[in-house]
Motif scaffolding. Structure first.
Motif, PDB file in Angstrom:
ATOM      1  N   SER A 161       5.421  -7.011 -11.684  1.00  0.00           N
ATOM      2  CA  SER A 161       4.736  -7.175 -10.391  1.00  0.00           C
ATOM      3  C   SER A 161       5.004  -8.531  -9.754  1.00  0.00           C
ATOM      4  O   SER A 161       4.893  -8.688  -8.544  1.00  0.00           O
ATOM      5  CB  SER A 161       3.229  -6.954 -10.538  1.00  0.00           C
ATOM      6  OG  SER A 161       2.644  -8.004 -11.263  1.00  0.00           O
ATOM      7  N   LEU A 170       6.550  -1.474  -6.084  1.00  0.00           N
ATOM      8  CA  LEU A 170       5.264  -2.172  -6.200  1.00  0.00           C
ATOM      9  C   LEU A 170       4.087  -1.208  -6.326  1.00  0.00           C
ATOM     10  O   LEU A 170       3.198  -1.414  -7.156  1.00  0.00           O
ATOM     11  CB  LEU A 170       5.056  -3.119  -5.014  1.00  0.00           C
ATOM     12  CG  LEU A 170       3.823  -4.002  -5.095  1.00  0.00           C
ATOM     13  CD1 LEU A 170       3.856  -4.880  -6.349  1.00  0.00           C
ATOM     14  CD2 LEU A 170       3.715  -4.865  -3.846  1.00  0.00           C
ATOM     15  N   VAL A 223       4.010   0.196  -9.868  1.00  0.00           N
ATOM     16  CA  VAL A 223       3.592  -0.828 -10.826  1.00  0.00           C
ATOM     17  C   VAL A 223       2.086  -1.049 -10.728  1.00  0.00           C
ATOM     18  O   VAL A 223       1.387  -1.085 -11.755  1.00  0.00           O
ATOM     19  CB  VAL A 223       4.371  -2.146 -10.585  1.00  0.00           C
ATOM     20  CG1 VAL A 223       3.766  -3.296 -11.379  1.00  0.00           C
ATOM     21  CG2 VAL A 223       5.847  -1.971 -10.922  1.00  0.00           C
ATOM     22  N   GLN A 224       1.562  -1.157  -9.520  1.00  0.00           N
ATOM     23  CA  GLN A 224       0.123  -1.359  -9.340  1.00  0.00           C
ATOM     24  C   GLN A 224      -0.675  -0.162  -9.852  1.00  0.00           C
ATOM     25  O   GLN A 224      -1.737  -0.334 -10.459  1.00  0.00           O
ATOM     26  CB  GLN A 224      -0.191  -1.640  -7.876  1.00  0.00           C
ATOM     27  CG  GLN A 224       0.304  -2.992  -7.427  1.00  0.00           C
ATOM     28  CD  GLN A 224       0.171  -3.202  -5.927  1.00  0.00           C
ATOM     29  OE1 GLN A 224       0.080  -2.254  -5.142  1.00  0.00           O
ATOM     30  NE2 GLN A 224       0.151  -4.462  -5.523  1.00  0.00           N
TER      31      GLN A 224
END
Length: 181
Positions: free
Chosen positions: A71, A80, A83-84
Motif C-alpha cells: 500500500s 490500491l 490492497v485496501q
C-alpha cells in the motif's frame, strides 16, 4: 522514458502476483477443529473447539505486513482498492479469531463451573444452558467455514461479539463462585 515504463510494469506485475498469492493462501486456509467431550459417568460429546490458531495468526501477520508494504508503494495505484480491501478483510478475520478464542475460553470456564460443580445455581443454570445451546449451535454451524467465508459473513462477527459480551458478564459473576469452592 522506456525504462520508466518498464520499471512500472515490472513493479505492478509483482504487486499483482503478491495479491494472487495472498488470495490463494486464504482460499485454502482452514481452522483446525477438535471434538470436545466431558468425562462424567459416561463420555459426553459437547461440540467442537478450534485449536492451534497460531499458524493462522502468523499468516495474518505476514499477509498484513506484505499488504501494508504494497500500500505504500508508488506503483500500487491500479491495485490500491484490492490492497485496501484485503487489509480490511484480514483485520476482520483477526478480530474474529481473537473474539472466538476469548469466547471459547470463557465458555470452557463456565462449562466447568456449571457441569462439574455440586453447587446448584438455580436460575443461573437455566440461563447458562440457554447460552450453552446457542454457543454449541454456532460452533457446529460455523466451524466448517474457511476464513475466506468468514470475511464475507459480517453477521458472524457480530454474533461472536454478542456472545463474548454475555459470557464475559457470566464469567464476572461466577469467578466469585469458583473461588468459594
Amino acid at each position: 522514458m522506456f525504462s520508466d515504463v518498464l520499471q512500472t510494469a515490472i513493479k505492478e506485475s509483482q504487486i499483482e502476483k503478491n495479491l494472487e498469492e495472498i488470495e490463494q493462501q486464504w482460499n485454502s486456509m482452514r481452522f483446525q477443529i477438535q471434538k470436545h467431550s466431558r468425562q462424567t459417568n459416561s463420555q459426553q460429546d459437547r461440540g467442537f473447539l478450534i485449536s492451534d490458531v497460531e499458524p493462522i495468526v502468523q499468516s495474518l501477520e505476514d499477509s498484513t505486513l506484505l499488504l501494508n508494504s504494497l500500500s505504500s508503494s508508488r506503483f500500487v495505484n491500479n491495485y490500491l482498492s484490492q490492497v485496501q480491501q484485503w487489509i480490511r478483510t484480514l483485520s476482520l478475520i483477526s478480530d474474529v479469531i481473537q473474539i472466538w478464542t476469548i469466547v471459547q475460553q470463557k465458555w470452557l470456564y463456565l462449562e466447568n463451573i456449571f457441569f462439574s460443580s455440586s453447587a446448584q445455581f438455580g436460575e443461573e443454570t437455566k440461563r447458562f444452558e440457554t447460552i450453552d445451546k446457542v454457543y454449541r449451535k454456532i460452533m457446529l454451524g460455523q466451524l466448517f467455514f474457511c476464513l475466506l467465508s468468514i470475511r464475507s459473513n459480517r453477521s458472524f462477527f457480530f454474533r461472536w461479539q454478542k456472545l463474548q459480551e454475555i459470557l464475559w458478564l457470566k464469567t464476572l459473576v461466577f469467578s466469585r463462585v469458583d473461588t468459594m469452592n
